[in-house]
Enzyme design. Structure first.
Site, mmCIF file in Angstrom:
data_model
loop_
_atom_site.group_PDB
_atom_site.id
_atom_site.type_symbol
_atom_site.label_atom_id
_atom_site.label_comp_id
_atom_site.label_asym_id
_atom_site.label_seq_id
_atom_site.Cartn_x
_atom_site.Cartn_y
_atom_site.Cartn_z
ATOM 1 N N GLY A 89 11.187 -0.575 10.574
ATOM 2 C CA GLY A 89 10.893 0.794 10.116
ATOM 3 C C GLY A 89 10.386 1.653 11.268
ATOM 4 O O GLY A 89 9.646 1.185 12.117
ATOM 5 N N ASP A 147 6.106 -7.201 13.050
ATOM 6 C CA ASP A 147 6.103 -8.671 13.110
ATOM 7 C C ASP A 147 7.442 -9.275 12.687
ATOM 8 O O ASP A 147 7.908 -10.242 13.293
ATOM 9 C CB ASP A 147 4.929 -9.276 12.325
ATOM 10 C CG ASP A 147 4.899 -8.829 10.874
ATOM 11 O OD1 ASP A 147 5.659 -7.907 10.516
ATOM 12 O OD2 ASP A 147 4.114 -9.396 10.105
ATOM 13 N N THR A 162 3.893 -0.486 14.032
ATOM 14 C CA THR A 162 3.977 -0.499 12.574
ATOM 15 C C THR A 162 2.861 0.358 11.991
ATOM 16 O O THR A 162 1.705 0.226 12.401
ATOM 17 C CB THR A 162 3.871 -1.905 11.951
ATOM 18 O OG1 THR A 162 3.594 -1.767 10.552
ATOM 19 C CG2 THR A 162 2.783 -2.777 12.556
ATOM 20 N N ASP A 164 1.669 -0.053 9.296
ATOM 21 C CA ASP A 164 0.829 -0.941 8.468
ATOM 22 C C ASP A 164 -0.334 -1.532 9.269
ATOM 23 O O ASP A 164 -1.315 -1.990 8.684
ATOM 24 C CB ASP A 164 1.674 -2.086 7.887
ATOM 25 C CG ASP A 164 2.921 -1.583 7.173
ATOM 26 O OD1 ASP A 164 2.911 -0.420 6.745
ATOM 27 O OD2 ASP A 164 3.897 -2.341 7.066
ATOM 28 N N ARG A 223 -9.397 17.968 -11.530
ATOM 29 C CA ARG A 223 -8.518 16.826 -11.774
ATOM 30 C C ARG A 223 -8.878 15.632 -10.898
ATOM 31 O O ARG A 223 -9.569 15.779 -9.884
ATOM 32 C CB ARG A 223 -7.068 17.203 -11.417
ATOM 33 C CG ARG A 223 -6.413 18.074 -12.441
ATOM 34 C CD ARG A 223 -5.068 18.551 -11.938
ATOM 35 N NE ARG A 223 -4.301 19.169 -13.007
ATOM 36 C CZ ARG A 223 -3.264 19.968 -12.816
ATOM 37 N NH1 ARG A 223 -2.870 20.260 -11.590
ATOM 38 N NH2 ARG A 223 -2.616 20.467 -13.845
ATOM 39 N N GLY A 276 1.736 0.912 3.656
ATOM 40 C CA GLY A 276 0.911 -0.094 4.327
ATOM 41 C C GLY A 276 1.306 -1.521 4.009
ATOM 42 O O GLY A 276 0.674 -2.464 4.447
ATOM 43 N N GLU A 330 0.112 1.050 -1.584
ATOM 44 C CA GLU A 330 1.313 0.757 -2.375
ATOM 45 C C GLU A 330 1.387 -0.665 -2.922
ATOM 46 O O GLU A 330 2.017 -0.913 -3.941
ATOM 47 C CB GLU A 330 2.569 1.057 -1.549
ATOM 48 C CG GLU A 330 2.658 0.217 -0.270
ATOM 49 C CD GLU A 330 3.888 0.504 0.562
ATOM 50 O OE1 GLU A 330 4.707 1.352 0.188
ATOM 51 O OE2 GLU A 330 4.033 -0.149 1.623
ATOM 52 N N ARG A 333 -3.132 13.656 -11.473
ATOM 53 C CA ARG A 333 -1.836 13.967 -10.858
ATOM 54 C C ARG A 333 -1.643 13.006 -9.688
ATOM 55 O O ARG A 333 -2.618 12.581 -9.059
ATOM 56 C CB ARG A 333 -1.798 15.412 -10.340
ATOM 57 C CG ARG A 333 -1.777 16.460 -11.431
ATOM 58 C CD ARG A 333 -0.452 16.442 -12.196
ATOM 59 N NE ARG A 333 -0.382 17.509 -13.188
ATOM 60 C CZ ARG A 333 -0.788 17.415 -14.451
ATOM 61 N NH1 ARG A 333 -1.338 16.290 -14.871
ATOM 62 N NH2 ARG A 333 -0.652 18.429 -15.279
#
Ligand code: F6P
Length: 362
Positions: free
Chosen positions: A13, A117, A140, A142, A177, A185, A237, A278
């Site tokens: 990525g 990795d 990365t 992450d 809100r 990640g 995530e 939201r």
């Protein structure tokens, strides 16, 4: 004696800072060692093409905005392991020999790979099987490569997520809100934890620490007691549902990616409370953003060091950032440990001291 010839490829990525790394490799290689530098297109996929898809880099290549641009101008791929490469008819073939052959056709004296990795593992195996001379640079968003304190792209992702929280705060307050920000990640909570602290989150959910919806509600109720009616919730995530299942998104092409946990948290909170929620899922904005100063600096330092390693014929090494300087370690060692958030990390204590809800176990 003819000039040494080196290649660069970006794999996996993309992220902010890759172009800065390529630029730095070129300048060091050209200005210090008078090497010829070739950029290979689309990661290992470029080495599978005939002729090999590669461009010679020149000073002209870097006259423009590349240093400032996210992504990688060489292209990258995070689809498919060359040892088990998916074909269009649903089969898997071994393409490793083509990649190795492509590398040798280029008559390179060395190849710098910029990857995470997964990519490093694959390229290390290719290098061993095909006598390829490689040096690796970790990148990365992450930030999960164990041997380095920072990987290229992480700071940029954290910065984007922090800015998102800055923007969400005002609209959260206007509407009273709970704004939920889902960040990337993969299995590590570094982006969520860092951005959550920097962006003033009230709740940070990371895969490493178990949370409960009741725990979040308790935190929101405490805030309400202080007449704070709005809140910012960051969720990584890979955080699971309360029943332990992962939330994945399946794309039309069959690829499955993490995504959607923000919606789950929102609907659970709205089921059990009057809080209006939201959700913003930041997604690839974290990868494509212009690199921060820190990422440009890290990428530049890594690039210089990686070329020096190649010049000294110190192959099979990965550069790493430790104690304010670049060092190098064997690639195997570099990728042997996956870096998760740990309870003992100072930032966990920092978040707790700021009153942030991190879960029920801390
Ligand atoms: O590993 C980097 C990363 O951005 C993860 O944070 C995320 O889960 C994944 O890649 C997304 O992959 P893709 O670009 O294939 O959607």
């Amino acid at each position: 004696m003819s000039n040494k010839k080196i290649g660069i490829l970006t794999s996996g990525g993309d992220c902010g800072g890759l172009n800065a790394a390529i630029r730095s490799i070129f300048y060091r290689a050209k200005n210090k060692y008078n090497m010829d530098v070739f950029g290979i297109k689309d990661g290992t996929a470029g080495l599978m093409q005939r002729p090999v898809a590669a461009v010679q880099l020149t000073h002209k290549t870097f006259e423009g905005y590349l240093l400032r641009q996210g992504g990688t101008f060489l292209g990258s791929t995070n689809k498919g392991n060359p040892f088990k490469f998916p074909t269009k008819d649903g089969k898997f073939i071994d393409t490793s020999k083509e990649i190795i052959e492509g590398y040798h056709q280029m008559k390179l004296d060395g190849l710098i790979i910029i990857g995470g990795d997964g990519s490093m593992q694959i390229l290390k195996k290719l290098a061993k099987e095909g006598d390829m001379k490689i040096v690796a640079i970790p990148k990365t968003i992450d930030n999960d490569v164990g041997a380095t304190e920072s990987s290229i792209g992480f700071h940029t992702a954290v910065d984007v997520a922090t800015q998102a929280l800055d923007n969400l705060q005002s609209t959260a307050a206007s509407h009273r809100r709970a704004m939920i920000l889902e960040v990337m990640g993969r299995d590590a909570g570094h982006i969520a934890l860092n951005a959550g602290i920097a962006g003033g989150a009230d709740v940070i959910l990371i895969p490493e620490i178990k949370y409960s919806i009741d725990g979040i509600i308790k935190k929101l109720n405490e805030m309400k007691k202080h007449d704070v009616q709005h809140s910012l919730i960051v969720v990584a995530e890979a955080v699971k549902k309360e029943d332990g299942s992962r939330v994945m998104h399946k794309y039309m092409d069959g690829e499955k990616r993490l995504g959607g946990i923000g919606d789950y948290i929102a609907s659970e909170l709205m089921k059990k409370t009057e809080t209006e929620c939201r959700v913003t899922a930041l997604g690839h904005v974290q990868r494509g953003a212009p690199p921060t100063a820190s990422d440009r600096i890290l990428a530049s330092a890594f690039g210089v060091y990686a070329v020096d390693l190649l010049n000294q014929e110190k192959f099979d090494r990965m550069v790493a950032w430790r104690d304010r300087r670049v060092v190098d370690v064997p690639i195997d060692e570099g990728i042997s440990t996956y870096k998760n958030v740990e309870r003992k990390d100072s930032l966990v204590e920092t978040a707790l001291s700021l009153g942030i809800y991190l879960g029920d176990e801390v």
